[in-house]
Design a protein around this motif. Structure first.
Motif, short mmCIF file in Angstrom:
data_model
loop_
_atom_site.label_atom_id
_atom_site.label_comp_id
_atom_site.label_asym_id
_atom_site.label_seq_id
_atom_site.Cartn_x
_atom_site.Cartn_y
_atom_site.Cartn_z
N VAL A 9 -18.04 56.72 -14.88
CA VAL A 9 -19.28 57.36 -14.42
C VAL A 9 -20.10 57.68 -15.65
O VAL A 9 -19.57 58.21 -16.64
CB VAL A 9 -18.97 58.65 -13.63
N PHE A 10 -21.39 57.36 -15.63
CA PHE A 10 -22.27 57.67 -16.76
C PHE A 10 -23.45 58.50 -16.26
O PHE A 10 -24.06 58.18 -15.24
CB PHE A 10 -22.79 56.40 -17.43
N SER A 11 -23.78 59.55 -17.01
CA SER A 11 -24.93 60.37 -16.65
C SER A 11 -25.37 61.16 -17.87
O SER A 11 -24.57 61.49 -18.75
CB SER A 11 -24.60 61.34 -15.51
N SER A 12 -26.67 61.48 -17.93
CA SER A 12 -27.19 62.35 -18.98
C SER A 12 -27.03 63.81 -18.61
O SER A 12 -27.37 64.70 -19.40
CB SER A 12 -28.68 62.04 -19.23
N ARG A 13 -26.48 64.10 -17.41
CA ARG A 13 -26.29 65.49 -16.96
C ARG A 13 -24.97 65.60 -16.20
O ARG A 13 -24.95 65.88 -15.00
CB ARG A 13 -27.46 65.93 -16.07
N LEU A 14 -23.86 65.39 -16.87
CA LEU A 14 -22.55 65.56 -16.26
C LEU A 14 -22.28 67.05 -16.05
O LEU A 14 -22.22 67.82 -16.99
CB LEU A 14 -21.45 64.96 -17.13
N GLY A 15 -22.14 67.46 -14.80
CA GLY A 15 -21.92 68.87 -14.49
C GLY A 15 -23.16 69.56 -13.96
O GLY A 15 -23.18 70.78 -13.83
N GLY A 16 -24.23 68.80 -13.67
CA GLY A 16 -25.44 69.40 -13.13
C GLY A 16 -26.60 69.36 -14.10
O GLY A 16 -26.55 68.70 -15.15
N SER A 17 -27.67 70.10 -13.78
CA SER A 17 -28.90 70.05 -14.59
C SER A 17 -28.69 70.55 -16.01
O SER A 17 -29.36 70.11 -16.94
CB SER A 17 -30.00 70.89 -13.91
N GLN A 18 -27.76 71.47 -16.22
CA GLN A 18 -27.45 71.98 -17.55
C GLN A 18 -26.19 71.34 -18.13
O GLN A 18 -25.60 71.89 -19.06
CB GLN A 18 -27.27 73.51 -17.49
N GLY A 19 -25.80 70.22 -17.58
CA GLY A 19 -24.55 69.59 -18.00
C GLY A 19 -24.67 68.83 -19.30
O GLY A 19 -25.72 68.79 -19.94
N VAL A 20 -23.57 68.22 -19.68
CA VAL A 20 -23.52 67.47 -20.94
C VAL A 20 -23.69 65.98 -20.64
O VAL A 20 -23.25 65.49 -19.60
CB VAL A 20 -22.19 67.72 -21.68
N PRO A 21 -24.33 65.24 -21.54
CA PRO A 21 -24.48 63.79 -21.32
C PRO A 21 -23.24 63.04 -21.79
O PRO A 21 -22.54 63.47 -22.70
CB PRO A 21 -25.69 63.45 -22.20
N GLY A 22 -22.98 61.91 -21.14
CA GLY A 22 -21.87 61.11 -21.61
C GLY A 22 -21.30 60.18 -20.56
O GLY A 22 -21.79 60.08 -19.43
N LEU A 23 -20.23 59.51 -20.96
CA LEU A 23 -19.52 58.56 -20.11
C LEU A 23 -18.16 59.13 -19.78
O LEU A 23 -17.42 59.55 -20.67
CB LEU A 23 -19.36 57.22 -20.85
N LEU A 24 -17.82 59.18 -18.49
CA LEU A 24 -16.49 59.58 -18.06
C LEU A 24 -15.69 58.33 -17.75
O LEU A 24 -16.18 57.42 -17.07
CB LEU A 24 -16.56 60.46 -16.81
N MET A 25 -14.46 58.30 -18.23
CA MET A 25 -13.58 57.16 -17.99
C MET A 25 -12.25 57.66 -17.43
O MET A 25 -11.57 58.47 -18.07
CB MET A 25 -13.35 56.37 -19.28
N ALA A 26 -11.89 57.19 -16.26
CA ALA A 26 -10.61 57.52 -15.65
C ALA A 26 -9.72 56.28 -15.71
O ALA A 26 -10.09 55.22 -15.19
CB ALA A 26 -10.80 57.97 -14.20
N VAL A 27 -8.56 56.41 -16.32
CA VAL A 27 -7.63 55.30 -16.43
C VAL A 27 -6.22 55.87 -16.39
O VAL A 27 -5.93 56.87 -17.06
CB VAL A 27 -7.89 54.48 -17.71
N LYS A 28 -5.38 55.23 -15.57
CA LYS A 28 -4.03 55.74 -15.33
C LYS A 28 -4.13 57.19 -14.81
O LYS A 28 -4.83 57.44 -13.84
CB LYS A 28 -3.18 55.64 -16.58
#
Length: 452
Positions: free
Chosen positions: A424-443
């Motif tokens: 999942v990629f977003s500039s607002r991970l966690g809502g409007s005040q969230g942190v930007p970045g890429l989430l990677m789920a593996v295993k």
């Protein structure tokens, strides 16, 4: 002539002999052992897997040593600022290159997963993660050890700058059948048996086997603060199902579609009314437009077609409005924001951008790897990025504008069919005040790649 260069040239053009494998390091042939009774058989699959694992470890080591990798010569922040001050870069080009620089500076950090039930976190492998529109929560599908799948929701509000922690809530149910597709849904209806006028839910589509089903689950089912957990909102029995999509257009609200074997089924979850459209191939990918009640479908045959769900499917009626064609089975669709362009990926590893007004391919993004898996596309138009995870377990990021491959991220775990990352990629991970970045789920692990 240099003997070493002559030897390397000879190794690179070594002829392939049936039943033998040529090792360039040892400069000799080895027999491939086909039998299953051999203690340590040498097969083409094992040789290929070993080579891929060596490449993955080498790339991981390079990423640890080199914090900033650029795909274009001379791309760094000081040069960009200088060019901007001199007026040699337009604002659009400057923003695009800054995003490219951010992509190449992302570093991996592991996220700590907490759960009210200590037996939940880190016990099952992630299979699918899907973020809601605000990227405040992520719906997860996890493989269960004894077979089947179970569902959960991860709250991203704990993704702060100082700490990387998330809360994960599981529901009490699991299915012993395969879940193929998941999408978020929003149900708004005055006759809803819930007191809320706008209740966020999940349209969970599953099941490759027959009989299959499409289920609508309330998001509060996964909340620890709600003592009266509601059950499944509704479940529709269907045949073999491959994909699902929820309609957000007011003219066809409360409706979702499922892609089945040789047909499309549009269902109203309030009235239960169903509308069927017959196709000549299995429908593997779907997405609704938001400006109009039009559904786009990608088929195993490589065909992409649209349906206006306001019309009735009458025998002999030509109801396919837009028709596009790929050379292989279409696995993912993404309609761009203006809804004039459609991004599509197939099982040949081709990613194409189609102009829906002219029905022509205008861009192609190279480097994606796929042979038979249903792998999604992730498009972020705000940052100008396209992200896709290949069957080789590498996460690739392209520039939307010039199709340039910006970065290839190796998986933290050894590559295998059951360890393909979900991102999942977003500039607002966690809502409007969230942190930007890429989430990677593996295993069983969740990672964050900081984008700032």
């Amino acid at each position: 002539e240099d003997p070493s260069s002559s030897r390397s040239m000879q190794n690179s053009v070594a002829p392939e002999l049936p039943g033998f494998y040529y090792d360039p390091e040892k400069n000799r042939y080895f027999r491939l052992l086909p039998g299953h009774n051999n203690h340590n058989p040498l097969t083409k699959d094992s040789i290929q897997h070993k080579a891929m694992e060596c490449k993955r470890l080498r790339l991981l080591e390079e990423e640890e040593k080199q914090h900033q990798k650029t795909t274009r010569a001379g791309l760094n922040l000081s040069v960009l600022l200088q060019k901007r001050q001199l007026g040699s870069l337009s604002p659009t080009s400057y923003c695009r290159l800054v995003h490219e620089l951010k992509v190449n500076c992302m570093q991996r950090r592991k996220i700590e997963i907490h759960s009210p039930d200590s037996s939940v976190a880190g016990t099952n492998n992630f299979k699918i993660i899907v973020a809601d529109v605000a990227c405040e929560r992520i719906f997860t599908v996890n493989d269960v050890e004894h077979g089947g799948c179970k569902y959960g929701i991860i709250n991203l509000s704990g993704l702060g700058k100082e700490s990387l922690t998330v809360e994960m809530y599981d529901n009490l149910y699991f299915t012993n059948r395969k879940v193929n597709s998941v999408c978020w849904a929003s149900l708004t209806h005055p006759d809803s048996h819930f007191s809320l006028t706008h209740f966020s839910k999940l349209c969970l589509m599953g099941i490759a086997e027959t009989p299959g089903c499409a289920s609508l689950l309330p998001a509060s089912l996964f909340s620890s603060t709600n003592p009266d957990r509601p059950g499944m909102l509704c479940s529709f029995k269907i045949s073999t199902a491959w994909s699902c999509a929820w309609c957000l257009n007011p003219q066809a609200d409360n409706c979702f579609s499922t892609g089945l074997t040789r047909r499309v089924l549009v269902t109203n979850v309030v009235t239960g009314h169903r509308q069927t459209f017959g196709t000549s191939s299995d429908v593997l990918a779907q997405q609704f437009a938001t400006q109009t009640p039009v559904l786009y479908n990608g088929c195993r045959s490589g065909e992409i077609f649209s349906i206006d769900v306001r019309q009735r499917n009458r025998k002999g009626q030509n109801w396919k409005a837009v028709r596009l064609f790929h050379g292989s089975a279409v696995t993912s669709l993404h309609l761009m924001e203006a809804e004039h362009y459609l991004m599509a990926a197939d099982m040949a590893g081709k990613i194409k951008l189609w102009d829906l007004r002219t029905a022509k391919c205008v861009k192609q993004y190279k480097g994606h790897h796929n042979e038979y898996a249903l792998l999604p596309l992730h498009v972020n138009e705000e940052e100008g990025l396209l992200i896709a995870v290949g069957q080789d377990c590498y996460t690739r990021i392209w520039s939307l504008q010039d199709t340039h491959l910006l970065r290839t991220i190796p998986s933290p775990h050894p590559s295998s069919k059951d360890a393909i990352p979900s991102v999942v990629f977003s500039s607002r991970l966690g809502g409007s005040q969230g942190v930007p970045g890429l989430l990677m789920a593996v295993k069983q692990d969740l990672y964050h790649f900081s984008y700032n």
